[in-house]
Each structure stands twice: as C-alpha cells, then as structure tokens.
Enzyme design. Structure first.
Site, PDB file in Angstrom:
ATOM      1  N   ASP A  67       0.815  -1.219   0.000  1.00 23.94           N
ATOM      2  CA  ASP A  67       0.000   0.000   0.000  1.00 23.94           C
ATOM      3  C   ASP A  67       0.847   1.267   0.000  1.00 23.94           C
ATOM      4  O   ASP A  67       2.080   1.209   0.149  1.00 23.94           O
ATOM      5  CB  ASP A  67      -0.956  -0.005   1.218  1.00 23.94           C
ATOM      6  CG  ASP A  67      -0.276  -0.367   2.533  1.00 23.94           C
ATOM      7  OD1 ASP A  67       0.971  -0.379   2.573  1.00 23.94           O
ATOM      8  OD2 ASP A  67      -0.978  -0.636   3.515  1.00 23.94           O
ATOM      9  N   ASP A 136      -7.475  -2.124  14.457  1.00 22.67           N
ATOM     10  CA  ASP A 136      -8.857  -2.477  14.128  1.00 22.67           C
ATOM     11  C   ASP A 136      -8.942  -3.752  13.284  1.00 22.67           C
ATOM     12  O   ASP A 136      -9.981  -4.054  12.706  1.00 22.67           O
ATOM     13  CB  ASP A 136      -9.570  -1.308  13.416  1.00 22.67           C
ATOM     14  CG  ASP A 136      -8.916  -0.925  12.077  1.00 22.67           C
ATOM     15  OD1 ASP A 136      -7.961  -1.608  11.644  1.00 22.67           O
ATOM     16  OD2 ASP A 136      -9.367   0.056  11.461  1.00 22.67           O
ATOM     17  N   HIS A 138      -7.201  -4.478  10.513  1.00 20.24           N
ATOM     18  CA  HIS A 138      -7.006  -4.385   9.065  1.00 20.24           C
ATOM     19  C   HIS A 138      -5.680  -4.989   8.626  1.00 20.24           C
ATOM     20  O   HIS A 138      -4.716  -5.019   9.395  1.00 20.24           O
ATOM     21  CB  HIS A 138      -7.146  -2.937   8.558  1.00 20.24           C
ATOM     22  CG  HIS A 138      -6.046  -2.005   8.929  1.00 20.24           C
ATOM     23  ND1 HIS A 138      -6.246  -0.823   9.593  1.00 20.24           N
ATOM     24  CD2 HIS A 138      -4.710  -2.040   8.687  1.00 20.24           C
ATOM     25  CE1 HIS A 138      -5.103  -0.188   9.748  1.00 20.24           C
ATOM     26  NE2 HIS A 138      -4.149  -0.909   9.206  1.00 20.24           N
ATOM     27  N   GLU A 143      -9.650  -1.584   5.554  1.00 18.85           N
ATOM     28  CA  GLU A 143     -10.310  -1.207   6.801  1.00 18.85           C
ATOM     29  C   GLU A 143     -11.585  -2.027   7.014  1.00 18.85           C
ATOM     30  O   GLU A 143     -12.072  -2.678   6.080  1.00 18.85           O
ATOM     31  CB  GLU A 143     -10.668   0.285   6.734  1.00 18.85           C
ATOM     32  CG  GLU A 143      -9.470   1.212   6.611  1.00 18.85           C
ATOM     33  CD  GLU A 143      -8.678   1.347   7.906  1.00 18.85           C
ATOM     34  OE1 GLU A 143      -8.719   0.433   8.743  1.00 18.85           O
ATOM     35  OE2 GLU A 143      -7.996   2.382   8.062  1.00 18.85           O
TER      36      GLU A 143
HETATM   37  C1  GLP Z   1      -0.693   0.686   8.526  1.00 18.76           C
HETATM   38  C2  GLP Z   1      -0.301  -0.187   7.353  1.00 18.76           C
HETATM   39  C3  GLP Z   1      -0.466  -1.663   7.670  1.00 18.76           C
HETATM   40  C4  GLP Z   1       0.182  -1.979   9.002  1.00 18.76           C
HETATM   41  C5  GLP Z   1      -0.454  -1.160  10.093  1.00 18.76           C
HETATM   42  C6  GLP Z   1       0.103  -1.456  11.479  1.00 18.76           C
HETATM   43  O1  GLP Z   1      -2.054   0.857   8.619  1.00 18.76           O
HETATM   44  N1  GLP Z   1      -1.046   0.113   6.189  1.00 18.76           N
HETATM   45  O2  GLP Z   1       0.107  -2.439   6.630  1.00 18.76           O
HETATM   46  O3  GLP Z   1       0.041  -3.355   9.276  1.00 18.76           O
HETATM   47  O4  GLP Z   1      -0.218   0.207   9.773  1.00 18.76           O
HETATM   48  O5  GLP Z   1       1.261  -0.732  11.687  1.00 18.76           O
HETATM   49  P1  GLP Z   1       2.250  -0.926  12.911  1.00 18.76           P
HETATM   50  O6  GLP Z   1       3.080  -2.111  12.559  1.00 18.76           O
HETATM   51  O7  GLP Z   1       3.050   0.334  12.944  1.00 18.76           O
HETATM   52  O8  GLP Z   1       1.429  -1.145  14.115  1.00 18.76           O
END
Ligand code: GLP
Length: 261
Positions: A67, A136, A138, A143
């Site tokens: 992404d 959440d 995702h 989402e």
């Molecule tokens: C973002 C990314 C996800 C990732 C999430 C959690 O939303 N798009 O791919 O898994 O953050 O991030 P973190 O690892 O910093 O908790």
C-alpha cells in the site's frame, strides 16, 4: 493456520525473517509481498544482516508492496516508498527495476490499480506476503467493511487508523485520508502469508483474526481461509487468545518448527 508465539518482538522477527530467507534461498527470483508500519522493521534488519553476513542474494527477487498513502510523493519521509528505501532496499542488492510500490501520485488511480494487479500476475503471483495488522484488525489498508474479495483500489482510512498513524506525522491533520492498497482478495492469492504482531495494543485484533468469525469487520480474519498462513506474535499480542496453550503445545511438538529457544 499456524500461530507461533515468541518471547519477544526480536525473536518473532528473526523467526519470520528465516521464513522469507528460505523462500529467497530456494527460489532466487521469488516474488515477495512487502509491508510497512513499525512492526516489520526488525525483520528487515535481520534480512539485511543475512544479506551482509551470509550472502543472502536479492538480485533476482521481485517485490510488491501492499500500500501507499495517496498524495505523498516517493520523497516524503512518511511515504511507504521512503520507508522501504530506508529500511530495506538501500541496504540489499535488490534491482530497483524489480521493485513495485503503489503510486500515491498517479493521475489515473483505476488504471494504476489494474496495472498493479496485472503486473503481480505477470510476475507469476506472490510467493510470500508479509503483513502487519492494524489495531482495528485491518491488513494493508483494508479497513473494516472492506470486501473479502476486494482488489487493489483506493480506500478511505478509518479514524482509528488515522489516530494510530498520527504518531508518524507532525499532527493528525497531516495524515492522509486515502490510501491505495492491495485488496483482501489480492492478498489471499499469495502462496504463503506471514503476519507479524507485537504488543498488547494488537491483542484484540489478533484474537479477532485467529479466533473470531471470518468477517469484513476484521479483514485479517480472512487469513482463516488461506491454506498456508503463519502468525508470528509475541506473548503480549497473544494475550487475548482463548486457545493460547493449545497453540503453544502445537508449536512445542512441531518437528522443525521455529521455536523460541
Ligand atoms: C498501517 C499499514 C499496515 C500496518 C499497520 C500497522 O495501517 N497500512 O500495513 O500493518 O499500519 O502498523 P504498525 O506495525 O506500525 O502497528
């Protein structure tokens, strides 16, 4: 599904890096699906170490990131382009022409999204897809409410995700509202899925993903449909799992399984 519980963030990261390295070692032109967020950082550090100390060769590997934020240029220090360059690509021998990251600045998003899907297919599909998980539930930026059959597209971020990711920006108002993301359906087509989670902030999402119903309200629960999905988590992220002792029993008994020791 395999649920693998480790004593620390470092331990789960090293164990998951071994899975990625094994794919690269057995298939030098492997197609890697890569993720951003703070969680994969230690895994990338370990892959860099393996490249430098053990000669792990990325020269023929193809990569696809999950992404990117819409509106951020590749040079923006919070773009996922920048993150990947700083945390992995500039330290290994990947060919820049083999790197694919969704564009946050294209003028034609539908055409770009279709091209991204087609390009994954042209490369033979993703061999192993790395994933984090949002609080959440995702995966990528899918989402709650995202179709479990969704493909690469633009997605509006949930307020929870904007709050969670505000720590990386000067203020909450600077967090982009839209992202371009592989869909859940795109992700589920990878041969192998490796999801990482650390800390008690992820405990609920992890329990919903592994033990909850398969639901668009927690897109990580779609991994229950995949024949080869691995969860690398630490004790804190495992905190809400009802069947935790069973997963630990399986892990301890599994011949050759990555083990905390
Ligand atoms: C973002 C990314 C996800 C990732 C999430 C959690 O939303 N798009 O791919 O898994 O953050 O991030 P973190 O690892 O910093 O908790």
């Amino acid at each position: 599904m395999q649920v693998l519980i480790y004593p620390s963030y470092e331990a789960l990261s090293v164990a998951a890096a071994e899975v990625i390295a094994e794919v690269v070692a057995t298939k030098p032109d492997a197609v890697l699906g890569l993720a951003t967020g703070s969680t994969p950082r230690a895994l990338y550090k370990e892959l860099i170490r393996m490249h430098k100390d053990e000669g792990l060769d990325f020269s023929h590997v193809r990569t696809f990131n999950l992404d990117e934020y819409v509106g951020l240029t590749a040079e923006h220090d919070q773009s996922y382009h920048y993150f990947m360059h700083e945390n992995l690509f500039k330290h290994i021998n990947v060919n820049p022409q083999n790197i694919h990251i969704p564009s946050g600045t294209t003028h034609n998003y539908p055409a770009f999204c279709q091209w991204y899907e087609d390009r994954i297919e042209e490369c033979g599909g993703i061999d192993v897809q790395l994933l984090g998980i949002g609080s959440d539930g995702h995966i990528a930026f899918n989402e709650p409410g995202s179709s479990l059959g969704s493909r690469t597209r633009i997605k509006t971020l949930a307020e929870q995700t904007i709050d969670d990711n505000a720590r990386f920006f000067k203020s909450k108002d600077d967090v982009p509202i839209y992202a371009i993301t592989m869909g859940v359906g795109t992700i589920l087509e990878a041969d192998k899925l490796v999801l990482l989670a650390s800390g008690d902030g992820k405990a609920k999402a992890i329990a919903d993903a592994i033990e909850g119903p398969i639901s668009a309200m927690c897109t990580a629960s779609s991994l229950q449909l995949h024949p080869d999905s691995l969860f690398f988590i630490d004790g804190a992220a495992a905190g809400n799992l009802e069947m935790r002792s069973y997963y630990e029993w399986i892990q301890a008994k599994m011949p050759g399984a990555p083990h905390p020791d």
